[in-house]
Design a protein around this motif. Structure first.
Motif, PDB file in Angstrom:
ATOM      1  N   ARG A 217      33.318  50.092  31.135  1.00 18.00           N
ATOM      2  CA  ARG A 217      33.437  49.463  29.832  1.00 18.00           C
ATOM      3  C   ARG A 217      34.813  50.037  29.210  1.00 18.00           C
ATOM      4  N   GLU A 218      34.948  51.469  29.445  1.00 17.08           N
ATOM      5  CA  GLU A 218      36.207  51.936  29.071  1.00 17.08           C
ATOM      6  C   GLU A 218      37.488  51.718  29.797  1.00 17.08           C
ATOM      7  N   LEU A 219      37.288  51.383  31.025  1.00 13.15           N
ATOM      8  CA  LEU A 219      38.549  51.024  32.184  1.00 13.15           C
ATOM      9  C   LEU A 219      39.016  49.764  31.982  1.00 13.15           C
ATOM     10  N   ARG A 220      38.133  48.872  31.317  1.00 11.39           N
ATOM     11  CA  ARG A 220      38.515  47.185  31.252  1.00 11.39           C
ATOM     12  C   ARG A 220      39.736  47.142  30.226  1.00 11.39           C
ATOM     13  N   GLU A 221      39.713  48.319  29.447  1.00 13.22           N
ATOM     14  CA  GLU A 221      41.009  48.133  28.316  1.00 13.22           C
ATOM     15  C   GLU A 221      42.256  48.284  29.139  1.00 13.22           C
ATOM     16  N   ASN A 222      42.219  48.754  30.247  1.00 14.96           N
ATOM     17  CA  ASN A 222      43.721  48.891  31.127  1.00 14.96           C
ATOM     18  C   ASN A 222      43.644  48.204  32.603  1.00 14.96           C
ATOM     19  N   TYR A 223      42.487  47.814  33.120  1.00 15.90           N
ATOM     20  CA  TYR A 223      42.344  47.461  34.262  1.00 15.90           C
ATOM     21  C   TYR A 223      41.620  45.986  34.276  1.00 15.90           C
ATOM     22  N   THR A 224      42.005  45.085  35.128  1.00 13.40           N
ATOM     23  CA  THR A 224      41.069  43.976  35.581  1.00 13.40           C
ATOM     24  C   THR A 224      40.042  44.411  36.597  1.00 13.40           C
ATOM     25  N   ILE A 225      38.982  44.060  36.105  1.00 13.47           N
ATOM     26  CA  ILE A 225      37.689  44.651  37.188  1.00 13.47           C
ATOM     27  C   ILE A 225      36.714  43.659  37.585  1.00 13.47           C
ATOM     28  N   VAL A 226      36.604  43.689  38.663  1.00 12.10           N
ATOM     29  CA  VAL A 226      35.794  42.419  39.359  1.00 12.10           C
ATOM     30  C   VAL A 226      34.490  43.197  39.986  1.00 12.10           C
ATOM     31  N   ILE A 227      33.272  43.221  39.521  1.00 10.68           N
ATOM     32  CA  ILE A 227      32.161  44.006  40.215  1.00 10.68           C
ATOM     33  C   ILE A 227      30.896  42.772  40.787  1.00 10.68           C
ATOM     34  N   VAL A 228      30.575  43.305  42.032  1.00 13.76           N
ATOM     35  CA  VAL A 228      29.349  42.768  42.478  1.00 13.76           C
ATOM     36  C   VAL A 228      28.387  43.523  42.353  1.00 13.76           C
ATOM     37  N   THR A 229      27.099  42.837  41.746  1.00 11.68           N
ATOM     38  CA  THR A 229      25.880  43.574  41.324  1.00 11.68           C
ATOM     39  C   THR A 229      24.738  42.653  41.531  1.00 11.68           C
ATOM     40  N   HIS A 230      23.779  43.487  42.310  1.00 12.63           N
ATOM     41  CA  HIS A 230      22.268  42.649  42.235  1.00 12.63           C
ATOM     42  C   HIS A 230      21.589  42.834  41.025  1.00 12.63           C
ATOM     43  N   SER A 231      22.038  43.705  40.054  1.00 12.12           N
ATOM     44  CA  SER A 231      21.377  43.992  38.911  1.00 12.12           C
ATOM     45  C   SER A 231      21.726  43.091  37.667  1.00 12.12           C
ATOM     46  N   MET A 232      20.917  42.156  37.343  1.00 16.18           N
ATOM     47  CA  MET A 232      21.332  41.120  36.470  1.00 16.18           C
ATOM     48  C   MET A 232      21.577  41.916  34.995  1.00 16.18           C
ATOM     49  N   SER A 233      20.742  42.953  34.733  1.00 16.85           N
ATOM     50  CA  SER A 233      20.586  43.748  33.550  1.00 16.85           C
ATOM     51  C   SER A 233      22.068  44.497  33.567  1.00 16.85           C
ATOM     52  N   GLN A 234      22.696  44.937  34.687  1.00 16.87           N
ATOM     53  CA  GLN A 234      24.106  45.519  34.806  1.00 16.87           C
ATOM     54  C   GLN A 234      24.959  44.524  34.295  1.00 16.87           C
ATOM     55  N   ALA A 235      24.918  43.498  35.099  1.00 17.41           N
ATOM     56  CA  ALA A 235      26.197  42.369  34.741  1.00 17.41           C
ATOM     57  C   ALA A 235      26.002  42.174  33.242  1.00 17.41           C
ATOM     58  N   GLN A 236      24.916  42.114  32.614  1.00 16.24           N
ATOM     59  CA  GLN A 236      24.824  41.589  31.118  1.00 16.24           C
ATOM     60  C   GLN A 236      25.409  42.905  30.261  1.00 16.24           C
ATOM     61  N   ARG A 237      25.196  43.935  30.695  1.00 19.04           N
ATOM     62  CA  ARG A 237      25.670  45.158  29.874  1.00 19.04           C
ATOM     63  C   ARG A 237      27.271  45.459  30.011  1.00 19.04           C
ATOM     64  N   VAL A 238      27.726  45.035  31.254  1.00 17.40           N
ATOM     65  CA  VAL A 238      29.091  45.782  31.742  1.00 17.40           C
ATOM     66  C   VAL A 238      29.938  44.321  31.649  1.00 17.40           C
ATOM     67  N   SER A 239      29.722  43.273  31.924  1.00 13.14           N
ATOM     68  CA  SER A 239      30.805  42.373  32.082  1.00 13.14           C
ATOM     69  C   SER A 239      30.995  41.281  30.799  1.00 13.14           C
ATOM     70  N   ASP A 240      32.354  40.883  30.924  1.00 12.06           N
ATOM     71  CA  ASP A 240      32.744  39.705  29.959  1.00 12.06           C
ATOM     72  C   ASP A 240      32.231  38.388  30.314  1.00 12.06           C
ATOM     73  N   ARG A 241      32.606  38.163  31.773  1.00  9.42           N
ATOM     74  CA  ARG A 241      32.320  36.866  32.449  1.00  9.42           C
ATOM     75  C   ARG A 241      31.620  37.137  33.582  1.00  9.42           C
ATOM     76  N   THR A 242      30.680  35.995  33.891  1.00 12.01           N
ATOM     77  CA  THR A 242      29.806  35.976  35.123  1.00 12.01           C
ATOM     78  C   THR A 242      30.038  34.788  35.942  1.00 12.01           C
ATOM     79  N   ALA A 243      29.669  35.089  37.166  1.00 13.37           N
ATOM     80  CA  ALA A 243      29.932  33.928  38.107  1.00 13.37           C
ATOM     81  C   ALA A 243      28.586  34.023  39.115  1.00 13.37           C
ATOM     82  N   TYR A 244      27.625  33.070  39.390  1.00 16.23           N
ATOM     83  CA  TYR A 244      26.723  32.948  39.978  1.00 16.23           C
ATOM     84  C   TYR A 244      27.035  32.192  41.314  1.00 16.23           C
ATOM     85  N   PHE A 245      26.955  32.970  42.401  1.00 16.70           N
ATOM     86  CA  PHE A 245      27.103  32.414  43.781  1.00 16.70           C
ATOM     87  C   PHE A 245      25.526  32.068  44.259  1.00 16.70           C
ATOM     88  N   HIS A 246      25.326  31.044  45.198  1.00 14.51           N
ATOM     89  CA  HIS A 246      24.289  30.559  46.021  1.00 14.51           C
ATOM     90  C   HIS A 246      24.617  29.788  47.145  1.00 14.51           C
TER      91      HIS A 246
END
Length: 277
Positions: A217-246
């Motif tokens: 959350r701190e680093l996004r002020e200066n960097y573009t961050i893309v994260i892959v996560t299996h934890s949906m709660s983590q995606a909710q906590r840290v991300s601004d946008r979410t992309a769902y793949f299937h």
């Protein structure tokens, strides 16, 4: 609204991705257009198009084997290291096509850093772990410059106060959470524009995970961050946008709040509510 199949390729249905715009438009850092990935004859990713916003966190979610990590590795050409892997389509980062094979991959990976699933510090001192990148990329001109980069990188990674008195001890002697933050410090030491994170907390305990999430959350002020996560709660906590793949398709993408609270596609809703996945 459901995904719509195109009729132009019967052997390979193409689906329309549902896109929910941000209430306040963001600048685009990477624009992916019609990206597909093949492992030999097997197609792992199908015609993915998405804009990755600058100075924000974008999370890729979906079941195992859905293509999210494969797509992430397109951004720094890590798929080049896999035999018989072929990437087609366009990945534009401010005018540079990242999929152009005339592009210097070493320079690309300085611009697009990566943090892996398991902490992987080099078998060197904490100092040398951070110094490695600036040295090979010629970022530092003197010992004083290098010292400053190391302190700054460790500070940004929230690790300086914990390791400043043992910089010449092995990085492998740190705890798992500290090792992952060391790897993040190593990634940002060469001043990347983008940081990719592939399941960065899956090997960490809850306390270490919370610290890494706070750091993201701190680093996004200066960097573009893309994260892959299996934890949906983590995606909710840290991300601004979410992309769902299937199954290798990008089904739906939009502001994280919309994706989790009001998904437009049944497959997205089923995954988020635990019907499958």
């Amino acid at each position: 609204m459901s995904a719509v199949a195109y009729a132009d390729a019967p052997q390979e249905p193409r689906y329309e991705t549902i896109r929910i715009p941000d209430p306040q438009p963001r600048d685009t850092k990477i624009a992916a257009q019609d990206v597909s990935v093949f492992y030999g004859a097997k197609q792992a990713l199908h015609h993915v198009s998405i804009d990755i916003p600058a100075r924000a966190v974008t999370a890729f979610i979906g079941p195992s084997g859905c293509g999210k990590s494969t797509f992430l590795r397109c951004f720094n050409r890590m798929n080049d290291t896999i035999e018989n892997c072929r990437v087609v389509g366009t990945l534009d980062m401010e005018g540079d096509d990242l999929n152009d094979h005339s592009l210097d991959v070493v320079l690309l990976r300085a611009r697009v850093g990566m943090v892996f699933q398991k902490p992987n510090p080099f078998p060197k001192s904490i100092y040398e772990n951070i110094a490695y990148g600036p040295r090979i990329h010629g970022v530092s001109k003197s010992k004083a410059d290098l010292d400053e980069i190391i302190e700054s990188s460790l500070t940004k990674a929230g690790l300086w106060n914990e390791v400043k008195d043992r910089l010449h001890e092995p990085g492998t002697g740190l705890s798992g959470g500290q090792q992952q933050r060391l790897c993040i410090a190593r990634a940002i030491a060469v001043s990347p524009e983008v940081i990719l994170m592939d399941e960065p907390c899956s090997a960490l305990d809850p306390i270490a995970t919370a610290r890494v999430e706070e750091l993201i959350r701190e680093l996004r002020e200066n960097y573009t961050i893309v994260i892959v996560t299996h934890s949906m709660s983590q995606a909710q906590r840290v991300s601004d946008r979410t992309a769902y793949f299937h199954l290798g398709y990008l089904v739906e993408e939009g502001p994280t709040e919309n994706i989790f609270n009001d998904p437009q596609e049944k497959r997205t809703k089923d995954y988020i509510t635990g019907v499958f996945g």
